[in-house]
Write a protein that holds these residues in place. Structure first.
Motif, mmCIF file in Angstrom:
data_model
loop_
_atom_site.group_PDB
_atom_site.id
_atom_site.type_symbol
_atom_site.label_atom_id
_atom_site.label_comp_id
_atom_site.label_asym_id
_atom_site.label_seq_id
_atom_site.Cartn_x
_atom_site.Cartn_y
_atom_site.Cartn_z
ATOM 1 N N MET A 11 27.878 3.076 30.910
ATOM 2 C CA MET A 11 28.129 3.703 29.703
ATOM 3 C C MET A 11 29.593 3.490 29.112
ATOM 4 O O MET A 11 30.005 3.255 28.174
ATOM 5 C CB MET A 11 27.617 5.114 29.812
ATOM 6 N N ILE A 12 30.534 3.433 30.390
ATOM 7 C CA ILE A 12 32.014 3.395 30.170
ATOM 8 C C ILE A 12 32.257 1.976 29.806
ATOM 9 O O ILE A 12 33.188 1.637 28.573
ATOM 10 C CB ILE A 12 32.737 3.631 31.374
ATOM 11 N N PHE A 13 31.816 0.955 30.198
ATOM 12 C CA PHE A 13 32.361 -0.516 30.060
ATOM 13 C C PHE A 13 31.405 -1.047 29.176
ATOM 14 O O PHE A 13 31.710 -2.485 28.747
ATOM 15 C CB PHE A 13 32.282 -1.255 31.496
ATOM 16 N N GLY A 14 30.179 -0.738 29.010
ATOM 17 C CA GLY A 14 29.210 -1.672 28.248
ATOM 18 C C GLY A 14 29.502 -1.894 26.708
ATOM 19 O O GLY A 14 29.627 -2.994 26.571
ATOM 20 N N ARG A 15 29.893 -1.069 25.931
ATOM 21 C CA ARG A 15 30.299 -1.237 24.642
ATOM 22 C C ARG A 15 31.695 -1.764 24.628
ATOM 23 O O ARG A 15 31.792 -2.625 23.620
ATOM 24 C CB ARG A 15 30.256 0.219 23.951
ATOM 25 N N ARG A 16 32.603 -1.288 25.602
ATOM 26 C CA ARG A 16 33.971 -1.813 25.085
ATOM 27 C C ARG A 16 34.037 -3.590 25.545
ATOM 28 O O ARG A 16 35.028 -4.128 24.960
ATOM 29 C CB ARG A 16 34.830 -1.325 26.237
ATOM 30 N N ASN A 17 32.920 -3.848 26.287
ATOM 31 C CA ASN A 17 33.128 -5.352 26.651
ATOM 32 C C ASN A 17 32.175 -6.308 25.637
ATOM 33 O O ASN A 17 32.328 -7.335 26.008
ATOM 34 C CB ASN A 17 32.578 -5.407 28.223
ATOM 35 N N ALA A 18 31.763 -5.827 24.867
ATOM 36 C CA ALA A 18 31.159 -6.423 23.743
ATOM 37 C C ALA A 18 31.962 -7.005 22.766
ATOM 38 O O ALA A 18 32.856 -6.184 22.337
ATOM 39 C CB ALA A 18 29.964 -5.604 23.237
ATOM 40 N N PRO A 19 32.219 -8.266 22.492
ATOM 41 C CA PRO A 19 33.198 -8.769 21.581
ATOM 42 C C PRO A 19 33.043 -8.109 20.193
ATOM 43 O O PRO A 19 31.921 -7.701 19.762
ATOM 44 C CB PRO A 19 32.750 -10.289 21.503
ATOM 45 N N ILE A 20 34.086 -7.821 19.741
ATOM 46 C CA ILE A 20 34.204 -7.208 18.412
ATOM 47 C C ILE A 20 33.504 -7.711 17.293
ATOM 48 O O ILE A 20 32.674 -7.299 16.425
ATOM 49 C CB ILE A 20 35.624 -6.957 17.888
ATOM 50 N N GLN A 21 33.396 -9.273 17.312
ATOM 51 C CA GLN A 21 32.570 -9.936 16.264
ATOM 52 C C GLN A 21 31.183 -9.673 16.523
ATOM 53 O O GLN A 21 30.333 -9.802 15.479
ATOM 54 C CB GLN A 21 32.933 -11.624 16.627
ATOM 55 N N TYR A 22 30.811 -9.692 17.933
ATOM 56 C CA TYR A 22 29.349 -9.113 18.267
ATOM 57 C C TYR A 22 28.736 -8.156 17.637
ATOM 58 O O TYR A 22 27.844 -7.965 16.875
ATOM 59 C CB TYR A 22 29.113 -9.377 19.690
ATOM 60 N N ARG A 23 29.583 -7.055 17.809
ATOM 61 C CA ARG A 23 29.391 -5.787 17.100
ATOM 62 C C ARG A 23 29.370 -5.653 15.585
ATOM 63 O O ARG A 23 28.449 -5.334 15.039
ATOM 64 C CB ARG A 23 30.299 -4.564 17.812
ATOM 65 N N ASN A 24 30.268 -6.462 15.035
ATOM 66 C CA ASN A 24 30.127 -6.651 13.558
ATOM 67 C C ASN A 24 29.127 -7.305 13.075
ATOM 68 O O ASN A 24 28.574 -7.152 12.084
ATOM 69 C CB ASN A 24 31.548 -7.083 13.201
ATOM 70 N N ALA A 25 28.742 -8.365 13.870
ATOM 71 C CA ALA A 25 27.696 -9.335 13.377
ATOM 72 C C ALA A 25 26.249 -8.197 13.279
ATOM 73 O O ALA A 25 25.370 -8.440 12.636
ATOM 74 C CB ALA A 25 27.286 -10.391 14.249
ATOM 75 N N ILE A 26 25.962 -7.288 14.473
ATOM 76 C CA ILE A 26 24.818 -6.598 14.343
ATOM 77 C C ILE A 26 24.867 -5.469 13.371
ATOM 78 O O ILE A 26 23.890 -5.142 12.719
ATOM 79 C CB ILE A 26 24.698 -5.967 15.892
#
Length: 337
Positions: free
Chosen positions: A111-126
């Motif tokens: 929970m702590i590291f999962g979202r932080r390690n996803a590239p910002i571009q990846y999150r923006n794309a989703i």
């Protein structure tokens, strides 16, 4: 549980998976043999075996990960492994409790590291994809792929977005890039399955068959690959192959009723084409048992972003409904396509 194990096996690949199994079996048998021998060195040797199994398993799994993924999972797993190792070495009486603490940390660390390690571009794309803003979603992935052009997972997501956007030509290139940049059979098979669906949608049945066969060759025990292969062979009228591959899919105990519905439809058509009336009737009986899944199919096909799905499967779903209602005879279905 079996599905999770199969996913883990596909993730590692055959070689690494059986290497891990061999390591765990070997150390387990050795540890059990030491109990029978009851030597004064039993505890110390079992400790060394346990540590060896943990370190060996970590090395095998880490060899499957990219450098960035190793750092990510090291941050999550290293403290958990440390807890277990300390317990084995100094507090064996608390070993069970240490496993609980280690498991708790893995959940918290994810929970702590999962979202932080996803590239910002990846999150923006989703985020953009969920809003239907496919242009922005693709632009975000374009930026990420420029930075990490050898990551097949990036091409997977961009290919999915492009398909939703109706850009099948560009999506095809991304699935080909998935194959090029991956050494993992599971990822390659997924890309070939996607390619087969693209060609099927375009009614390029021979190319669809080639891609689906490659996916099935890579993952012979995967029901999705067998399902796609049987679906394409149904379009080509390869009746005996349809039956063999769809039966292989059924043998995996598919839990999804809506996929079983279409499997029985295609098997029914194959038996009807072969003139095997009794088996066609049996397939019809099985199809009728899945009738509750018709509503789910109809709901899926009515979705705004289900254009590709409607192109490929709407006629089949409509035919299944006619068969369930008794509007089409099992012998007539051989002529329906």
């Amino acid at each position: 549980m079996l599905k999770l194990l199969e996913r883990f096996r596909n993730f590692l690949g055959e070689g690494r998976f059986w290497m891990l199994v061999g390591l765990l079996v070997t150390t387990g048998i050795a540890s059990f043999a030491l109990v029978i021998v009851d030597s004064e060195r039993t505890v110390n040797t079992q400790t060394i075996l346990a540590l060896g199994a943990i370190v060996g398993a970590a090395v095998i799994i880490a060899s499957r990960l990219s450098a960035a993924q190793r750092i990510h999972w090291a941050a999550i797993l290293a403290p958990a492994v440390g807890i277990i190792v300390l317990s084995i070495l100094f507090y064996p009486q608390y070993l069970l409790a240490s496993f609980g603490a280690a498991f708790g940390w893995i959940i918290a660390g994810s929970m702590i590291f999962g979202r932080r390690n996803a590239p910002i571009q990846y999150r923006n794309a989703i985020k953009a994809m969920r809003k239907g803003d496919y242009k922005t979603a693709v632009s975000a992935m374009d930026e990420l792929i420029k930075e990490e052009s050898d990551n097949p997972n990036h091409y997977r997501l961009r290919g999915r977005i492009l398909r939703l956007w109706g850009k099948n030509g560009r999506a095809r290139h991304d699935y080909e890039a998935m194959i090029k940049h991956s050494t993992h059979d599971g990822i390659k098979a997924e890309a070939y399955n996607e390619l087969s669906e693209l060609e099927l949608q375009a009614k390029n049945y021979d190319k669809a068959l080639q891609a689906a066969q490659k996916a099935s060759d890579l993952l012979p025990d995967d029901w999705v690959a067998a399902y796609n292969l049987g679906m394409i062979q149904d379009r080509l009228g390869h009746s005996q192959d349809v039956i063999e591959n769809l039966q292989r899919a059924l043998d995996t105990k598919i839990k999804d009723a809506r996929h079983r519905l279409l499997i029985y439809l295609w098997m029914l058509r194959a038996y009807s084409r072969l003139g095997e009336t009794d088996k066609a009737q049996s397939a019809l009986d099985s199809l009728k048992q899945e009738k509750d899944s018709l509503a789910e199919w109809q709901q899926l096909l009515e979705a705004e972003d289900a254009g590709a799905l409607r192109t490929v499967l709407s006629d089949d779903v409509a035919l299944a409904e006619q068969l369930i209602k008794g509007d089409v005879d099992v012998l007539q279905i051989a002529k329906v396509r």
